[in-house]
Design a protein around this motif. Structure first.
Motif, PDB file in Angstrom:
ATOM      1  N   ALA A  47       1.112  -1.019  -0.204  1.00  0.00           N
ATOM      2  CA  ALA A  47      -0.210   0.068   0.210  1.00  0.00           C
ATOM      3  C   ALA A  47       0.985   0.942  -0.089  1.00  0.00           C
ATOM      4  O   ALA A  47       2.029   1.513   0.536  1.00  0.00           O
ATOM      5  CB  ALA A  47      -0.881  -0.074   1.961  1.00  0.00           C
ATOM      6  N   HIS A  48       0.246   2.274  -0.773  1.00  0.00           N
ATOM      7  CA  HIS A  48       1.495   3.451  -0.707  1.00  0.00           C
ATOM      8  C   HIS A  48       0.541   4.499  -0.564  1.00  0.00           C
ATOM      9  O   HIS A  48      -0.264   4.505  -1.357  1.00  0.00           O
ATOM     10  CB  HIS A  48       2.255   3.353  -2.477  1.00  0.00           C
ATOM     11  CG  HIS A  48       3.130   2.099  -2.622  1.00  0.00           C
ATOM     12  ND1 HIS A  48       2.335   0.858  -2.602  1.00  0.00           N
ATOM     13  CD2 HIS A  48       4.262   2.169  -3.242  1.00  0.00           C
ATOM     14  CE1 HIS A  48       4.192   0.625  -3.749  1.00  0.00           C
ATOM     15  NE2 HIS A  48       5.056   1.412  -3.603  1.00  0.00           N
ATOM     16  N   VAL A  49       0.830   5.608  -0.271  1.00  0.00           N
ATOM     17  CA  VAL A  49      -0.124   6.519  -0.048  1.00  0.00           C
ATOM     18  C   VAL A  49       0.477   7.682   0.250  1.00  0.00           C
ATOM     19  O   VAL A  49       2.053   7.807  -0.986  1.00  0.00           O
ATOM     20  CB  VAL A  49       0.607   7.143   1.732  1.00  0.00           C
ATOM     21  CG1 VAL A  49      -0.482   8.209   1.714  1.00  0.00           C
ATOM     22  CG2 VAL A  49      -0.271   6.633   2.580  1.00  0.00           C
ATOM     23  N   LEU A  50      -0.303   7.974  -1.590  1.00  0.00           N
ATOM     24  CA  LEU A  50       0.126   9.274  -2.672  1.00  0.00           C
ATOM     25  C   LEU A  50      -0.763  10.241  -2.819  1.00  0.00           C
ATOM     26  O   LEU A  50      -1.526  10.166  -2.494  1.00  0.00           O
ATOM     27  CB  LEU A  50       0.040   8.403  -4.107  1.00  0.00           C
ATOM     28  CG  LEU A  50      -0.417   9.471  -5.290  1.00  0.00           C
ATOM     29  CD1 LEU A  50       1.180   8.731  -5.844  1.00  0.00           C
ATOM     30  CD2 LEU A  50      -0.599   8.480  -6.452  1.00  0.00           C
ATOM     31  N   ASP A  51       0.404  11.468  -2.898  1.00  0.00           N
ATOM     32  CA  ASP A  51      -0.237  12.805  -3.300  1.00  0.00           C
ATOM     33  C   ASP A  51      -0.663  13.075  -4.384  1.00  0.00           C
ATOM     34  O   ASP A  51      -0.066  12.835  -5.506  1.00  0.00           O
ATOM     35  CB  ASP A  51       1.104  13.948  -3.083  1.00  0.00           C
ATOM     36  CG  ASP A  51       0.961  15.368  -3.090  1.00  0.00           C
ATOM     37  OD1 ASP A  51      -0.076  15.908  -4.255  1.00  0.00           O
ATOM     38  OD2 ASP A  51       1.198  16.390  -2.048  1.00  0.00           O
ATOM     39  N   LEU A  52      -2.362  13.175  -4.784  1.00  0.00           N
ATOM     40  CA  LEU A  52      -2.590  13.044  -6.436  1.00  0.00           C
ATOM     41  C   LEU A  52      -1.954  14.568  -7.158  1.00  0.00           C
ATOM     42  O   LEU A  52      -2.247  14.117  -8.322  1.00  0.00           O
ATOM     43  CB  LEU A  52      -4.401  12.756  -6.061  1.00  0.00           C
ATOM     44  CG  LEU A  52      -4.671  11.599  -5.694  1.00  0.00           C
ATOM     45  CD1 LEU A  52      -6.372  12.066  -5.058  1.00  0.00           C
ATOM     46  CD2 LEU A  52      -4.955  10.409  -5.966  1.00  0.00           C
ATOM     47  N   GLU A  53      -1.354  15.851  -6.313  1.00  0.00           N
ATOM     48  CA  GLU A  53      -1.299  16.759  -7.363  1.00  0.00           C
ATOM     49  C   GLU A  53      -0.112  16.199  -7.514  1.00  0.00           C
ATOM     50  O   GLU A  53      -0.104  16.894  -8.573  1.00  0.00           O
ATOM     51  CB  GLU A  53      -1.572  17.885  -6.599  1.00  0.00           C
ATOM     52  CG  GLU A  53      -3.424  18.122  -6.016  1.00  0.00           C
ATOM     53  CD  GLU A  53      -2.742  19.956  -6.075  1.00  0.00           C
ATOM     54  OE1 GLU A  53      -1.735  20.324  -5.890  1.00  0.00           O
ATOM     55  OE2 GLU A  53      -4.062  20.169  -5.205  1.00  0.00           O
TER      56      GLU A  53
END
Length: 685
Positions: free
Chosen positions: A237-243
């Motif tokens: 699982a990766h926490v991703l900055d959508l911008e």
């Protein structure tokens, strides 16, 4: 294909009462072919309604064209009241409500187009396309929390040069070197769907994603490649900055990764995963701190398996827990302590969804496939009733059965007694062995195209589905008893199950057979060779016959090493050979029907060829037949091949198991089909 008229108003699904049914009758393969079940569910954010799909195959026994599963969108408002929401020739997936609950969205491909995100107003109106990616199929999507955007996971961009080469005849495939990665896009609902959505950089092969509250970050499931072995052993699982597309942190779980959900405040994740790299299955529920990436297990070591989880609006977590062959709904407090637990009783819960104050589950029982239920006033209230004709069926008694294996270990499974009970001396018994072995059978609906269940019970058979060593649902320690032990204790558990059922007067010791797919197919092959004296007939599906060549032809070599063998073939060539059914063909005297999908990449069809040829050459007097299904993989997906499988399986058992005659001639190569079925009739060998 026959189309049923679309319902224009709410209709009562249970149109016939049990008291008004015709005289009871046994279940048939034709009944199995037309079963319908609840597919997926979504609860509106205000909890006022539940969208769901019904999953069914074309009824080829009634003349419909062959095909795979279709899912029709329906809407439920109260118990036993629902209506079709789209014509039944529109097969959808990925249903969800918009954040304001005013629209149901879904993935669908209109004729001649790629799969896109569509929506239909809940108060009426036509469906319309909401978002799409040019020349790509949308695989999954998620709404932004404010409803202004839709995020889409789409297929890889087409390689035009490669397509031209293929058209010219240069269509060679470079094995495992032509990975095609999914792409992530964001589309504003205010823009034209033919415009260019905004692409977001994502790491590796992303197979799923969830948008966190606030819409600034997402949690994505990512593996290095699309290979299934990476999905089993390397997905994280990766926490991703959508911008920016920047990975903010990686949740470093060591083993298999399953369901992930984001808490309402965005600070925690629920994550169902393995406890280590050698854990056979993702069955342990964890809480993850999003800010730090640290996680802790909530039910590690317990004799159970977490199956699904869903955050509630108040910050609590609902989870479906399987305990052996039974199930429960458990509610956790935000800190991970247990707030309450509710036994599923006669129901086997399989998934949970929530919205507003509504908590919905999918569940089956021994008398019906998956239906929609809502937890209310301390009980599970049934909201749908498909297959009303099941009230006509005379079911065999189904219950949990426990026995002690030869080493004292208690083993459990699901027993279906013959309709009317077992006769004196015992009934013919079919052991229906699940695959994996990291899976388990629950005491719910267990009849399917490859699972004889109530069809066999109606024909005088007893059926037992053993949760042998290696199965899930009994804790990680129980499932790990399989690692490094390919055949013992799990396959001696099968013999001990037979003996326990014989001692109870249920089974005839001379008329006991085995069937199963994948690892259950391996169990069937082993039971028909190494343990042949114990079993009078076998039906093997996509099974393993040679553990050495299986390693070289499968798409999961590392998963095999981590959770199955615990060693490589070259570490012990002889040992690997000795746990291969082909090594024991000299002991074979069990009539064996072998069936396999020609396109299977998990267990190559060559595994079936090997066993078939070994028996034909070394034991030519033993009845054996090999049936291949073109276009099918690790399990049959088309209606015709499923129905054909069921007919062949039952005819094989009728020929060799019901009679106990191991020397009977081979049955007809093509079972007789109903008059309404395309290609009905027999074909001679």
């Amino acid at each position: 294909m026959k189309l049923r008229p679309m319902a224009v108003a709410a209709s009562l699904l249970a149109s016939a009462s049990i008291g008004a049914t015709a005289q009871a009758r046994p279940m048939t393969p034709e009944d199995v072919a037309k079963l319908e079940s609840v597919g997926t569910i979504a609860v509106s954010t205000d909890g006022s309604r539940i969208a769901y799909t019904t999953a069914s195959l074309p009824d080829i026994t009634d003349g419909e064209d062959n095909g795979s599963f279709k899912q029709q969108l329906k809407m439920a408002y109260a118990p036993m009241t629902a209506r079709d929401f789209l014509p039944d020739d529109i097969s959808v997936s990925g249903i969800a409500f918009s954040p304001d609950s005013r629209m149901v969205s879904f993935v669908w491909a209109d004729e001649g187009e790629d799969r896109a995100v569509w929506g239909i107003p809940v108060d009426g109106g036509a469906q319309r396309k909401l978002a799409a990616v040019e020349d790509a199929n949308v695989r999954s999507y998620a709404w932004a929390p404010d409803g202004s955007r839709i995020w889409m996971l789409a297929s890889a961009k087409e390689n035009e040069d490669r397509e031209k080469q293929a058209e010219a005849g240069f269509n060679a495939i470079v094995y495992e070197e032509e990975a095609r990665l999914n792409r992530l896009f964001s589309a504003s609902l205010g823009q034209e769907v033919d415009g260019d959505p905004v692409a977001v950089t994502i790491p590796g092969y992303v197979s799923g994603f969830r948008i966190a509250p606030g819409g600034k970050t997402a949690v994505v499931d990512s593996a290095p490649t699309p290979q299934i072995d990476d999905a089993y052993t390397s997905k994280r699982a990766h926490v991703l900055d959508l911008e920016t597309g920047k990975v903010l942190r990686v949740i470093e779980t060591p083993g298999k990764l399953g369901d992930i959900e984001v808490s309402p405040n965005g600070r925690q994740l629920s994550m169902i995963a393995g406890v280590d790299m050698n854990d056979p299955a993702d069955t342990t529920l964890h809480l993850v701190d999003v800010a730090t990436g640290t996680y802790r297990a909530l039910n590690a070591g317990a004799p159970e398996a977490a199956v699904d989880a869903e955050w509630l609006a108040d910050g609590r977590l609902a989870a479906v827990i399987h305990k052996g062959a039974q199930s429960a709904l458990r509610i956790y407090n935000p800190d991970g302590t247990v707030a309450e637990e509710h036994d599923g009783g006669a129901l086997i819960l399989s998934s949970v969804e929530a919205g507003g104050n509504t908590l919905a589950v999918e569940a089956s029982s021994p008398s019906h496939p998956t239906e929609l239920f809502v937890w209310n006033n301390g009980s599970f209230n049934r909201w749908t009733r498909h297959n009303p004709w099941l009230s006509e069926i005379d079911f065999g008694t189904q219950r949990t059965f426990r026995y002690n294996a030869r080493d004292g270990q208690e083993v459990e499974g699901v027993l279906i007694e013959p309709v009317g009970g077992a006769p004196r001396g015992g009934a013919p018994l079919i052991l229906n062995v699940h695959g994996g072995p990291e899976a388990h059978d629950s005491n719910g609906w267990v009849t399917g195209y490859s699972s004889p269940g109530q069809v066999a019970a109606g024909q005088g058979y007893a059926v037992f589905l053993p949760n042998y060593r290696g199965s899930t649902g009994y804790g990680t320690a129980f499932s790990k008893q399989h690692t490094g032990n390919y055949t013992d204790p799990e396959f001696t558990d099968l013999v001990d199950a037979k003996r326990a059922l014989v001692s109870e007067g249920i089974a005839d010791p001379d008329r006991t057979g085995v069937t199963g797919g994948s690892y259950g197919g391996y169990a069937t092959a082993w039971s028909s060779t190494a343990l042949s004296d114990e079993f009078a007939a076998g039906v093997m599906f996509v099974g393993i016959s040679n553990q050495i060549s299986k390693f070289g032809t499968t798409d999961i070599p590392y998963e095999m090493y981590n959770v199955h063998s615990g060693k490589w073939p070259w570490d012990d060539w002889q040992g690997m050979l000795e746990v291969s059914p082909i090594y024991h063909v000299d002991k074979a005297n069990t009539p064996l029907l072998i069936m396999h999908g020609e396109e299977d990449t998990r267990v190559s069809p060559s595994q079936s060829y090997e066993l078939y040829r070994s028996i034909k050459v070394r034991k030519p007097e033993v009845p054996v037949r090999l049936v291949l299904y073109p276009g099918e993989g690790h399990g049959n997906s088309k209606a015709a091949s499923r129905y054909d499988y069921n007919l062949r399986m039952m005819r094989w058992f009728d020929t060799y198991l019901k009679t106990g005659d191991r020397d009977a001639p081979l049955p007809d190569s093509r079972p007789e089909l109903p008059a309404g079925t395309t290609g009905a009739g027999k074909a001679e060998d």
